[in-house]
Design an enzyme around this catalytic site. Structure first.
Site, PDB file in Angstrom:
ATOM      1  N   ASP A 136     -24.371  39.896 -11.627  1.00 32.23           N
ATOM      2  CA  ASP A 136     -24.498  41.354 -11.748  1.00 32.23           C
ATOM      3  C   ASP A 136     -23.366  41.922 -12.591  1.00 32.23           C
ATOM      4  OD1 ASP A 136     -24.671  44.201  -9.452  1.00 32.23           O
ATOM      5  OD2 ASP A 136     -25.673  43.809 -11.361  1.00 32.23           O
ATOM      6  N   LYS A 138     -21.715  44.003 -15.157  1.00 35.21           N
ATOM      7  CA  LYS A 138     -22.026  45.226 -15.928  1.00 35.21           C
ATOM      8  C   LYS A 138     -20.792  46.110 -15.935  1.00 35.21           C
ATOM      9  CE  LYS A 138     -24.275  47.015 -11.758  1.00 35.21           C
ATOM     10  NZ  LYS A 138     -25.576  47.313 -11.142  1.00 35.21           N
ATOM     11  N   ASN A 141     -18.905  47.142 -12.867  1.00 31.90           N
ATOM     12  CA  ASN A 141     -18.254  46.103 -12.060  1.00 31.90           C
ATOM     13  C   ASN A 141     -17.053  45.483 -12.741  1.00 31.90           C
ATOM     14  OD1 ASN A 141     -20.093  46.524 -10.044  1.00 31.90           O
ATOM     15  ND2 ASN A 141     -21.470  44.884 -10.688  1.00 31.90           N
ATOM     16  N   ASP A 157     -17.555  43.389  -7.208  1.00 29.48           N
ATOM     17  CA  ASP A 157     -18.921  43.504  -6.683  1.00 29.48           C
ATOM     18  C   ASP A 157     -19.687  42.188  -6.700  1.00 29.48           C
ATOM     19  OD1 ASP A 157     -21.585  45.950  -6.942  1.00 29.48           O
ATOM     20  OD2 ASP A 157     -21.457  44.042  -5.901  1.00 29.48           O
ATOM     21  N   THR A 176     -31.121  47.836 -11.921  1.00 31.18           N
ATOM     22  CA  THR A 176     -31.329  48.183 -13.343  1.00 31.18           C
ATOM     23  C   THR A 176     -31.422  46.876 -14.113  1.00 31.18           C
ATOM     24  OG1 THR A 176     -28.939  48.205 -13.552  1.00 31.18           O
ATOM     25  CG2 THR A 176     -30.018  50.351 -13.319  1.00 31.18           C
TER      26      THR A 176
HETATM   27  N1  LIG Z   1     -21.408  46.448  -3.627  1.00 29.63           N
HETATM   28  C1  LIG Z   1     -20.958  45.384  -2.959  1.00 29.63           C
HETATM   29  N2  LIG Z   1     -21.665  44.743  -2.071  1.00 29.63           N
HETATM   30  N3  LIG Z   1     -19.673  44.945  -3.230  1.00 29.63           N
HETATM   31  N4  LIG Z   1     -18.899  45.699  -4.014  1.00 29.63           N
HETATM   32  C2  LIG Z   1     -17.598  45.518  -4.037  1.00 29.63           C
HETATM   33  C3  LIG Z   1     -16.937  44.405  -3.287  1.00 29.63           C
HETATM   34  C4  LIG Z   1     -15.620  44.877  -2.734  1.00 29.63           C
HETATM   35  C5  LIG Z   1     -14.734  45.348  -3.873  1.00 29.63           C
HETATM   36  C6  LIG Z   1     -15.401  46.390  -4.694  1.00 29.63           C
HETATM   37  C7  LIG Z   1     -14.634  47.326  -5.382  1.00 29.63           C
HETATM   38  C8  LIG Z   1     -15.269  48.282  -6.168  1.00 29.63           C
HETATM   39  N5  LIG Z   1     -14.586  49.288  -6.849  1.00 29.63           N
HETATM   40  C9  LIG Z   1     -13.260  49.533  -6.778  1.00 29.63           C
HETATM   41  O1  LIG Z   1     -12.448  48.871  -6.147  1.00 29.63           O
HETATM   42  C10 LIG Z   1     -12.808  50.706  -7.525  1.00 29.63           C
HETATM   43  C11 LIG Z   1     -13.599  51.591  -8.251  1.00 29.63           C
HETATM   44  C12 LIG Z   1     -12.725  52.535  -8.760  1.00 29.63           C
HETATM   45  C13 LIG Z   1     -12.918  53.672  -9.566  1.00 29.63           C
HETATM   46  C14 LIG Z   1     -11.814  54.460  -9.909  1.00 29.63           C
HETATM   47  C15 LIG Z   1     -10.523  54.118  -9.468  1.00 29.63           C
HETATM   48  C16 LIG Z   1     -10.345  52.989  -8.660  1.00 29.63           C
HETATM   49  N6  LIG Z   1      -9.050  52.648  -8.197  1.00 29.63           N
HETATM   50  O2  LIG Z   1      -8.070  53.375  -8.547  1.00 29.63           O
HETATM   51  O3  LIG Z   1      -8.877  51.627  -7.466  1.00 29.63           O
HETATM   52  C17 LIG Z   1     -11.441  52.204  -8.326  1.00 29.63           C
HETATM   53  N7  LIG Z   1     -11.509  51.079  -7.563  1.00 29.63           N
HETATM   54  C18 LIG Z   1     -16.642  48.314  -6.290  1.00 29.63           C
HETATM   55  C19 LIG Z   1     -17.407  47.384  -5.601  1.00 29.63           C
HETATM   56  C20 LIG Z   1     -16.789  46.431  -4.789  1.00 29.63           C
END
Ligand SMILES: N=C(N)N/N=C1\CCCc2cc(NC(=O)c3cc4cccc([N+](=O)[O-])c4[nH]3)ccc21
Length: 313
Positions: A136, A138, A141, A157, A176
């Site tokens: 996945d 993209k 992520n 992710d 998507t």
């Molecule tokens: N869907 C799922 N099953 N697993 N997904 C996951 C698994 C666990 C880790 C994980 C982390 C994120 N995203 C962030 O950490 C993150 C986004 C972000 C945006 C702005 C600022 C900051 N920041 O200043 O940190 C940000 N940190 C998105 C998806 C997943």
């Protein structure tokens, strides 16, 4: 409003939201004891279609998150769950999602795209070496460690990460399709598919970073995205790609190959001429493996304390 488990509340003070993913949100939090800033990803378990696969799927993801250890893969610091929600404490990635850096409609500087792409390749090579297919990849992520252009990136992710059996193909098709490799639509139900799907997605990611637009996209006068992908039909619009090197274009073309057996592998991509760039490699390695404080200026300025056994030199 999210309620947090008591033991979580005791350890962290939750602040504002910092990013809204499709499957839950990300909040800024402070570790009370150290005032250290962290990110908390909240994943509602009910987001997964059916309970059965949900818990198994989520547990597999949590297992992956615990197991992985690479500078370009998200690191979890802590983990809590209630009966319907996961709370994953992560390092803060102040640069946010790559998605927000390329959506401006034009691509990144080629040198920046190359630095990011190299780190993505290193992360995915590590995953494949550990028997994990991301599936996945993209821009949403790919997280950036800071606001600086030349910064560390981390892949995140792992919701879709595993070797798929046929029955979950239906689930894949509900996402998507833009970044899904052709074989996901064609062979998947029979032979399953391998790590090459990540190489395809990295090709789409690189195309978007350089061109500033997607290679396969919905358009009334065009075949469906799925059809474009299966045909491997994309256009490098001259106005968008002028000034991009031939080697960069060659890398994209060798990744966006429909037949997975003819597609450039991650390992071969790392050997592609476009990445034989000592300056970029030096910069990437410095970001991935920063010299520890002990062997930089801090060490030289440190004076032995009176009670410390100095060897007097
Ligand atoms: N869907 C799922 N099953 N697993 N997904 C996951 C698994 C666990 C880790 C994980 C982390 C994120 N995203 C962030 O950490 C993150 C986004 C972000 C945006 C702005 C600022 C900051 N920041 O200043 O940190 C940000 N940190 C998105 C998806 C997943």
């Amino acid at each position: 409003q999210t309620i947090f488990p008591k033991e979580f509340q005791e350890k962290y003070l939750v602040s504002r939201g910092i990013g809204t993913g499709v499957c839950g949100e990300v909040k800024l939090a402070f570790e009370r004891a150290t005032c250290k800033k962290v990110a908390v990803k909240i994943i509602n378990k009910k987001n997964f279609p059916s309970v059965g696969t949900a818990t198994r799927n989520a547990e597999r993801e949590i297992e992956i998150l615990r197991r992985i250890d690479h500078p370009c893969l998200i690191k979890t610091e802590d983990f809590y769950q209630t009966e319907d929600t996961y709370y994953i404490v992560l390092e803060l990635m102040e640069g946010g999602e790559l998605f927000n850096r390329v959506k401006a409609g034009h691509g990144l500087d080629e040198a920046v795209a190359k630095l990011y792409f190299y780190q993505m390749l290193m992360a995915v090579e590590y995953l494949h070496r550990n028997g994990i297919i991301h599936r996945d990849l993209k821009p949403e992520n790919i997280l950036l460690a800071s606001q600086a252009k030349t910064c560390l990136i981390k892949v995140t992710d792992f919701n879709q990460s595993k070797i798929l059996e046929g029955e979950t193909l239906s689930r894949t098709l509900c996402g998507t399709p833009s970044y899904l490799a052709p074989e996901v639509f064609t062979h998947a139900a029979t032979t399953g598919y391998g790590p090459a799907v990540d190489a395809w997605s990295l090709g789409v990611l690189l195309f978007v970073c350089l061109g500033g637009y997607a290679p396969f996209y919905e358009h009334p006068s065009r075949p469906s995205v799925q059809e474009q992908i299966i045909q491997g039909e994309f256009t490098m619009v001259p106005s968008k790609w002028k000034g991009i090197s031939d080697q960069a274009k060659d890398m994209v073309r060798k990744l966006l190959v429909v037949d997975p057996s003819l597609r450039l592998s991650i390992t071969s991509a790392l050997k592609h001429p476009w990445l034989q760039d000592p300056a970029m490699l030096a910069q990437a390695n410095k970001l991935m493996y920063p010299p520890e404080d002990s062997d930089t200026e801090l060490a030289h300025n440190k004076r032995p304390r009176e009670d410390e056994e100095g060897d007097g030199n």
